[in-house]
Design a protein around this motif. Structure first.
Motif, PDB file in Angstrom:
ATOM      1  N   ILE B  61       0.724  -1.108  -0.272  1.00 40.09           N
ATOM      2  CA  ILE B  61       0.042   0.292   0.132  1.00 40.09           C
ATOM      3  C   ILE B  61       0.736   1.367   0.445  1.00 40.09           C
ATOM      4  O   ILE B  61       0.384   2.459  -0.526  1.00 40.09           O
ATOM      5  CB  ILE B  61      -0.565  -0.196   1.505  1.00 40.09           C
ATOM      6  N   HIS B  64       2.318   1.795  -3.345  1.00 38.25           N
ATOM      7  CA  HIS B  64       1.101   1.906  -4.346  1.00 38.25           C
ATOM      8  C   HIS B  64       1.168   3.262  -3.876  1.00 38.25           C
ATOM      9  O   HIS B  64       0.975   4.266  -5.038  1.00 38.25           O
ATOM     10  CB  HIS B  64       0.298   0.637  -4.077  1.00 38.25           C
ATOM     11  N   LEU B  65       0.290   3.942  -2.931  1.00 38.35           N
ATOM     12  CA  LEU B  65       0.160   5.830  -2.937  1.00 38.35           C
ATOM     13  C   LEU B  65       1.205   6.155  -3.035  1.00 38.35           C
ATOM     14  O   LEU B  65       0.321   7.454  -3.315  1.00 38.35           O
ATOM     15  CB  LEU B  65      -0.714   5.348  -1.104  1.00 38.35           C
ATOM     16  N   LEU B  69      -0.270   9.346  -5.534  1.00 35.24           N
ATOM     17  CA  LEU B  69      -0.158  10.397  -5.477  1.00 35.24           C
ATOM     18  C   LEU B  69       1.139  11.234  -6.601  1.00 35.24           C
ATOM     19  O   LEU B  69       0.766  12.483  -6.680  1.00 35.24           O
ATOM     20  CB  LEU B  69      -0.021  10.665  -3.738  1.00 35.24           C
ATOM     21  N   TYR B  93       4.980  11.290   2.931  1.00 33.01           N
ATOM     22  CA  TYR B  93       3.933  10.706   3.808  1.00 33.01           C
ATOM     23  C   TYR B  93       3.963   9.536   3.707  1.00 33.01           C
ATOM     24  O   TYR B  93       3.135   8.708   4.339  1.00 33.01           O
ATOM     25  CB  TYR B  93       3.013  11.353   2.726  1.00 33.01           C
TER      26      TYR B  93
END
Lengths: 150, 112
Positions: B61, B64-65, B69, B93
């Protein structure tokens, strides 16, 4: 000969300008106000919107796990917040967002494999994604509330 | 993996494919554990299968984020310096979310 050189000269100049610009700033993607909204392109825009929402929601997952690791007090606060009406509303939206992004993501993976690329496949699969995402989300919450009652 | 763009494409799809079964599992598991007491929660997270699935999911995750983003920042941030700052913030982040979640799972397996 002369014709071809007349053709290439302005093109070369234009590309030089473009290269110079590219060195300074990156090109921009059209903003939301540019697009005409249709069921098909809305799947794409929603994919991005839910992607951003899911990235924000990942904080929720991390915070939940962190509260569990910190101790019983923090864990009870976390479950109280998530179980409050606002918490449940956020969790419902998060569920819908995750399931939509996953369903449409699978559609993208199918496209990557070279299937369903035609106009008909695009349209039908758009409605399929909306329907499946909504139904699955509602089923998850029916299951959650059924377990709560039991 | 010839270029950065190819690597981005492949990793975005790879993490997506990893996440499909894991996210389905997580949703079902969370529905089942939503009303756990703290002790039940610790026992669930620290069970070997849960812990390993959570670790894989968290790693996938956060990667992937970061890619996703990063794409949004690429599309909407024009100026080069800001673009770099934006990408750095996205990376930070992703790192923060991944590190907190990962450390929490490890901590729970150690204390439970």
């Amino acid at each position: 000969m002369s014709q071809s050189s007349a053709d290439t000269r302005p093109r070369a100049a234009a590309s030089a300008v473009r290269m110079k610009r590219a060195g300074r700033d990156a090109p921009l993607s059209p903003h939301l106000s540019i697009w005409r909204w249709t069921p098909v392109n809305t799947t794409s825009i929603l994919h991005r919107a839910t992607g951003i929402a899911n990235a924000a929601g990942a904080t929720l997952l991390a915070a939940w796990l962190a509260c569990g690791a910190i101790g019983e007090g923090a864990y009870d606060v976390a479950t109280a917040i998530l179980g409050s009406p606002i918490g449940l509303l956020i969790l419902f939206a998060f569920t819908l967002s995750v399931i939509y992004h996953m369903t449409n993501g699978i559609r993208h993976l199918i496209w990557d494999s070279g299937h369903m690329i035609g106009k008909a496949g695009r349209g039908t699969s758009a409605y399929a994604v909306y329907g499946i995402a909504l139904v699955l989300t509602i089923l998850v919450w029916i299951a959650a509330f059924t377990l709560a009652g039991a | 993996m010839a270029s950065k763009a190819t690597n981005h494409f492949v990793m975005q799809r790879l993490t997506a494919m990893i996440q499909v079964p894991l996210v389905i599992w997580l949703i079902i598991a969370v529905v089942g554990h939503a009303r756990d007491t703290h002790a039940e929660f610790l026992a669930w997270v620290s069970s070997p299968l849960t812990a390993i699935l959570l670790v894989v999911l968290i790693l996938s995750i956060s990667y992937h984020l970061r890619l996703g983003l990063g794409e949004v920042v690429d599309d909407y941030v024009h100026e080069k310096k800001r673009l770099k700052t934006g990408q750095t913030l996205v990376s930070l982040y992703a790192l923060a979310v991944g590190a907190v979640a990962l450390f929490s799972v490890i901590a729970i397996t150690l204390i439970a």
